[in-house]
Design a protein around this motif. Sequence first.
Motif, PDB file in Angstrom:
ATOM      1  N   THR A  58       0.842  -1.199   0.000  1.00  0.00           N
ATOM      2  CA  THR A  58       0.000   0.000   0.000  1.00  0.00           C
ATOM      3  C   THR A  58       0.879   1.252   0.000  1.00  0.00           C
ATOM      4  O   THR A  58       0.600   2.221  -0.723  1.00  0.00           O
ATOM      5  CB  THR A  58      -0.930   0.012   1.224  1.00  0.00           C
ATOM      6  OG1 THR A  58      -1.710  -1.189   1.216  1.00  0.00           O
ATOM      7  CG2 THR A  58      -1.845   1.212   1.225  1.00  0.00           C
ATOM      8  N   VAL A  59       1.948   1.232   0.781  1.00  0.00           N
ATOM      9  CA  VAL A  59       2.885   2.358   0.798  1.00  0.00           C
ATOM     10  C   VAL A  59       3.494   2.530  -0.591  1.00  0.00           C
ATOM     11  O   VAL A  59       3.625   3.652  -1.092  1.00  0.00           O
ATOM     12  CB  VAL A  59       3.981   2.149   1.870  1.00  0.00           C
ATOM     13  CG1 VAL A  59       5.027   3.250   1.805  1.00  0.00           C
ATOM     14  CG2 VAL A  59       3.373   2.068   3.267  1.00  0.00           C
ATOM     15  N   HIS A  60       3.838   1.416  -1.250  1.00  0.00           N
ATOM     16  CA  HIS A  60       4.384   1.461  -2.608  1.00  0.00           C
ATOM     17  C   HIS A  60       3.370   2.077  -3.573  1.00  0.00           C
ATOM     18  O   HIS A  60       3.726   2.920  -4.416  1.00  0.00           O
ATOM     19  CB  HIS A  60       4.764   0.043  -3.060  1.00  0.00           C
ATOM     20  CG  HIS A  60       5.270  -0.019  -4.458  1.00  0.00           C
ATOM     21  ND1 HIS A  60       6.499   0.486  -4.813  1.00  0.00           N
ATOM     22  CD2 HIS A  60       4.705  -0.505  -5.591  1.00  0.00           C
ATOM     23  CE1 HIS A  60       6.664   0.307  -6.121  1.00  0.00           C
ATOM     24  NE2 HIS A  60       5.585  -0.309  -6.604  1.00  0.00           N
ATOM     25  N   ASN A  61       2.108   1.691  -3.452  1.00  0.00           N
ATOM     26  CA  ASN A  61       1.057   2.244  -4.324  1.00  0.00           C
ATOM     27  C   ASN A  61       0.869   3.737  -4.079  1.00  0.00           C
ATOM     28  O   ASN A  61       0.625   4.501  -5.020  1.00  0.00           O
ATOM     29  CB  ASN A  61      -0.259   1.501  -4.111  1.00  0.00           C
ATOM     30  CG  ASN A  61      -0.212   0.088  -4.651  1.00  0.00           C
ATOM     31  OD1 ASN A  61       0.586  -0.227  -5.535  1.00  0.00           O
ATOM     32  ND2 ASN A  61      -1.047  -0.787  -4.106  1.00  0.00           N
ATOM     33  N   TRP A  62       0.973   4.167  -2.819  1.00  0.00           N
ATOM     34  CA  TRP A  62       0.852   5.589  -2.504  1.00  0.00           C
ATOM     35  C   TRP A  62       1.989   6.376  -3.155  1.00  0.00           C
ATOM     36  O   TRP A  62       1.794   7.498  -3.595  1.00  0.00           O
ATOM     37  CB  TRP A  62       0.856   5.818  -0.997  1.00  0.00           C
ATOM     38  CG  TRP A  62      -0.412   5.385  -0.307  1.00  0.00           C
ATOM     39  CD1 TRP A  62      -1.624   5.116  -0.876  1.00  0.00           C
ATOM     40  CD2 TRP A  62      -0.588   5.175   1.094  1.00  0.00           C
ATOM     41  NE1 TRP A  62      -2.541   4.753   0.079  1.00  0.00           N
ATOM     42  CE2 TRP A  62      -1.919   4.787   1.312  1.00  0.00           C
ATOM     43  CE3 TRP A  62       0.246   5.276   2.191  1.00  0.00           C
ATOM     44  CZ2 TRP A  62      -2.438   4.505   2.570  1.00  0.00           C
ATOM     45  CZ3 TRP A  62      -0.264   5.007   3.452  1.00  0.00           C
ATOM     46  CH2 TRP A  62      -1.587   4.623   3.639  1.00  0.00           C
ATOM     47  N   CYS A  63       3.163   5.768  -3.222  1.00  0.00           N
ATOM     48  CA  CYS A  63       4.314   6.426  -3.876  1.00  0.00           C
ATOM     49  C   CYS A  63       4.080   6.528  -5.381  1.00  0.00           C
ATOM     50  O   CYS A  63       4.325   7.573  -5.987  1.00  0.00           O
ATOM     51  CB  CYS A  63       5.602   5.652  -3.604  1.00  0.00           C
ATOM     52  SG  CYS A  63       6.128   5.712  -1.896  1.00  0.00           S
ATOM     53  N   LYS A  64       3.601   5.438  -5.987  1.00  0.00           N
ATOM     54  CA  LYS A  64       3.364   5.431  -7.436  1.00  0.00           C
ATOM     55  C   LYS A  64       2.287   6.432  -7.827  1.00  0.00           C
ATOM     56  O   LYS A  64       2.367   7.056  -8.882  1.00  0.00           O
ATOM     57  CB  LYS A  64       2.968   4.027  -7.902  1.00  0.00           C
ATOM     58  CG  LYS A  64       4.148   3.081  -7.979  1.00  0.00           C
ATOM     59  CD  LYS A  64       3.735   1.712  -8.438  1.00  0.00           C
ATOM     60  CE  LYS A  64       3.399   1.763  -9.908  1.00  0.00           C
ATOM     61  NZ  LYS A  64       3.123   0.442 -10.480  1.00  0.00           N
TER      62      LYS A  64
END
Length: 93
Positions: A58-64
Amino acid sequence: MNNQIQFISVTPEQLQKEISNGVKIQLQEFLKHFKPVQPAEYLTRQQVAQMFDVDISTVHNWCKSGKLKPLGIGSRVYFLRTDIEACLIPLNQ
């Protein structure tokens, strides 16, 4: 040069009071312009995930999606706590 100061008709209590008042004025002036600098706090992806009780993906998706701004050194990824707090938006209920 020998500077001499003579206190005539001044009691020790009066002198102490005048010195205290002078120090208070200087401290008040200093505090008007003093702005403490907080050191930047960096969080890892794992810490951000724990902070919001979400998975690292989820943190990765927020970055993307641009919701979070990652910073990096080498293969390490960090986030400024102030940036994360700034990303939070108030909900009107």
